[in-house]
Design a protein around this motif. Sequence first.
Motif, mmCIF file in Angstrom:
data_model
loop_
_atom_site.group_PDB
_atom_site.id
_atom_site.type_symbol
_atom_site.label_atom_id
_atom_site.label_comp_id
_atom_site.label_asym_id
_atom_site.label_seq_id
_atom_site.Cartn_x
_atom_site.Cartn_y
_atom_site.Cartn_z
ATOM 1 N N ASP A 143 0.845 -1.197 0.000
ATOM 2 C CA ASP A 143 0.000 0.000 0.000
ATOM 3 C C ASP A 143 0.876 1.240 0.000
ATOM 4 O O ASP A 143 1.819 1.346 0.799
ATOM 5 N N LEU A 144 0.526 2.175 -0.887
ATOM 6 C CA LEU A 144 1.234 3.452 -0.942
ATOM 7 C C LEU A 144 0.218 4.582 -0.977
ATOM 8 O O LEU A 144 -0.858 4.449 -1.571
ATOM 9 N N ASP A 145 0.569 5.702 -0.337
ATOM 10 C CA ASP A 145 -0.231 6.921 -0.385
ATOM 11 C C ASP A 145 0.485 7.934 -1.262
ATOM 12 O O ASP A 145 1.654 8.280 -1.015
ATOM 13 N N LEU A 146 -0.230 8.416 -2.271
ATOM 14 C CA LEU A 146 0.304 9.425 -3.185
ATOM 15 C C LEU A 146 -0.481 10.717 -3.003
ATOM 16 O O LEU A 146 -1.714 10.706 -3.040
ATOM 17 N N THR A 147 0.225 11.818 -2.810
ATOM 18 C CA THR A 147 -0.404 13.135 -2.751
ATOM 19 C C THR A 147 -0.105 13.886 -4.037
ATOM 20 O O THR A 147 1.060 14.011 -4.432
ATOM 21 N N VAL A 148 -1.173 14.355 -4.686
ATOM 22 C CA VAL A 148 -1.048 15.186 -5.890
ATOM 23 C C VAL A 148 -1.761 16.503 -5.629
ATOM 24 O O VAL A 148 -2.528 16.637 -4.680
ATOM 25 N N ARG A 155 -8.401 16.543 -11.016
ATOM 26 C CA ARG A 155 -7.824 16.737 -12.348
ATOM 27 C C ARG A 155 -7.095 15.468 -12.765
ATOM 28 O O ARG A 155 -5.874 15.416 -12.855
ATOM 29 N N GLU A 156 -7.875 14.432 -13.017
ATOM 30 C CA GLU A 156 -7.291 13.129 -13.318
ATOM 31 C C GLU A 156 -6.402 13.157 -14.551
ATOM 32 O O GLU A 156 -5.442 12.386 -14.650
ATOM 33 N N GLU A 157 -6.707 14.059 -15.481
ATOM 34 C CA GLU A 157 -5.898 14.125 -16.705
ATOM 35 C C GLU A 157 -4.448 14.503 -16.410
ATOM 36 O O GLU A 157 -3.550 14.254 -17.227
ATOM 37 N N TRP A 216 -2.615 13.251 -13.905
ATOM 38 C CA TRP A 216 -1.819 12.196 -13.269
ATOM 39 C C TRP A 216 -2.254 10.781 -13.631
ATOM 40 O O TRP A 216 -1.434 9.856 -13.642
ATOM 41 N N LEU A 217 -3.554 10.572 -13.948
ATOM 42 C CA LEU A 217 -4.039 9.215 -14.166
ATOM 43 C C LEU A 217 -3.485 8.563 -15.434
ATOM 44 O O LEU A 217 -3.052 7.391 -15.377
ATOM 45 N N PRO A 218 -3.467 9.226 -16.598
ATOM 46 C CA PRO A 218 -2.945 8.540 -17.787
ATOM 47 C C PRO A 218 -1.507 8.060 -17.622
ATOM 48 O O PRO A 218 -1.138 6.975 -18.111
ATOM 49 N N GLN A 219 -0.694 8.846 -16.923
ATOM 50 C CA GLN A 219 0.698 8.454 -16.719
ATOM 51 C C GLN A 219 0.802 7.204 -15.851
ATOM 52 O O GLN A 219 1.645 6.327 -16.094
ATOM 53 N N LEU A 220 -0.043 7.116 -14.832
ATOM 54 C CA LEU A 220 -0.007 5.936 -13.966
ATOM 55 C C LEU A 220 -0.577 4.715 -14.677
ATOM 56 O O LEU A 220 -0.083 3.598 -14.495
ATOM 57 N N GLU A 221 -1.594 4.921 -15.499
ATOM 58 C CA GLU A 221 -2.120 3.807 -16.280
ATOM 59 C C GLU A 221 -1.064 3.293 -17.255
ATOM 60 O O GLU A 221 -0.929 2.076 -17.455
ATOM 61 N N HIS A 269 -3.121 4.715 -3.233
ATOM 62 C CA HIS A 269 -4.193 5.611 -2.810
ATOM 63 C C HIS A 269 -3.787 7.048 -3.120
ATOM 64 O O HIS A 269 -2.705 7.496 -2.731
ATOM 65 N N VAL A 270 -4.653 7.768 -3.805
ATOM 66 C CA VAL A 270 -4.360 9.122 -4.249
ATOM 67 C C VAL A 270 -5.234 10.108 -3.494
ATOM 68 O O VAL A 270 -6.465 9.942 -3.440
ATOM 69 N N PHE A 271 -4.613 11.129 -2.913
ATOM 70 C CA PHE A 271 -5.309 12.180 -2.180
ATOM 71 C C PHE A 271 -4.738 13.536 -2.572
ATOM 72 O O PHE A 271 -3.656 13.630 -3.163
#
Length: 201
Positions: free
Chosen positions: A80-85, A90-92, A94-99, A128-130
């Motif tokens: 488990d990891l916690d990522l803070t952005v 604004r998923e555009e 950070w999400l495409p890069q992680l996918e 987990h993204v917060f």
Amino acid sequence: MPTPQQIVDFTEPPAPEGRSPFVRPQRVAPVEVVAYDERWPAIAAELDTRIREALGTRVLQLEHVGSTSVPGLPAKPVIDLDLTVADPEREEAWLPQLEAAGFELTVREPWWHGHRCLSLDSPRANLHVFGPTGPEQYKHRIFRDWLRTDAADRSRYAEVKSSAALAATEAGETIMQYNARKAAVIQEIYGRAFRAAGLLD
């Protein structure tokens, strides 16, 4: 940064009517809790590198949390990891890069601190993204650091994890139901951890 009161508060808003947090349906599978694996910190470090290479300076904070981050503690073999952005909405950003790095979005619940969860199958991991004002990242670090130093609560938590895993597996429950079986003991431990951190009298 959240206030101390926000950090110690466990109130969770319900999902809005007609909405589910689950992007991918929950799976019912045996809950496996295994002995602590000395390789877990190295796996977490490799995932840290993968995420930072994918997002660069968009990573405001990234922490290995959960039971696999506590030496000696039995755990599900899932990092488990916690990522803070800056802004989970604004998923555009950070999400495409992680996918592209292999992660799959499984949970989206903007009504709860903007939380998203992404999963990885190999190695098994939950990310987990917060946002930066979310209190959950603080809770998780406080809990982790307390269990790293308090042997009695580490043993207590190990016992409830094992019994909850056995009961949840026998009942054919989901991971969320397994988590619910641990909730009372977790809150007790959090109370001691919060007091030690100066967040409660």
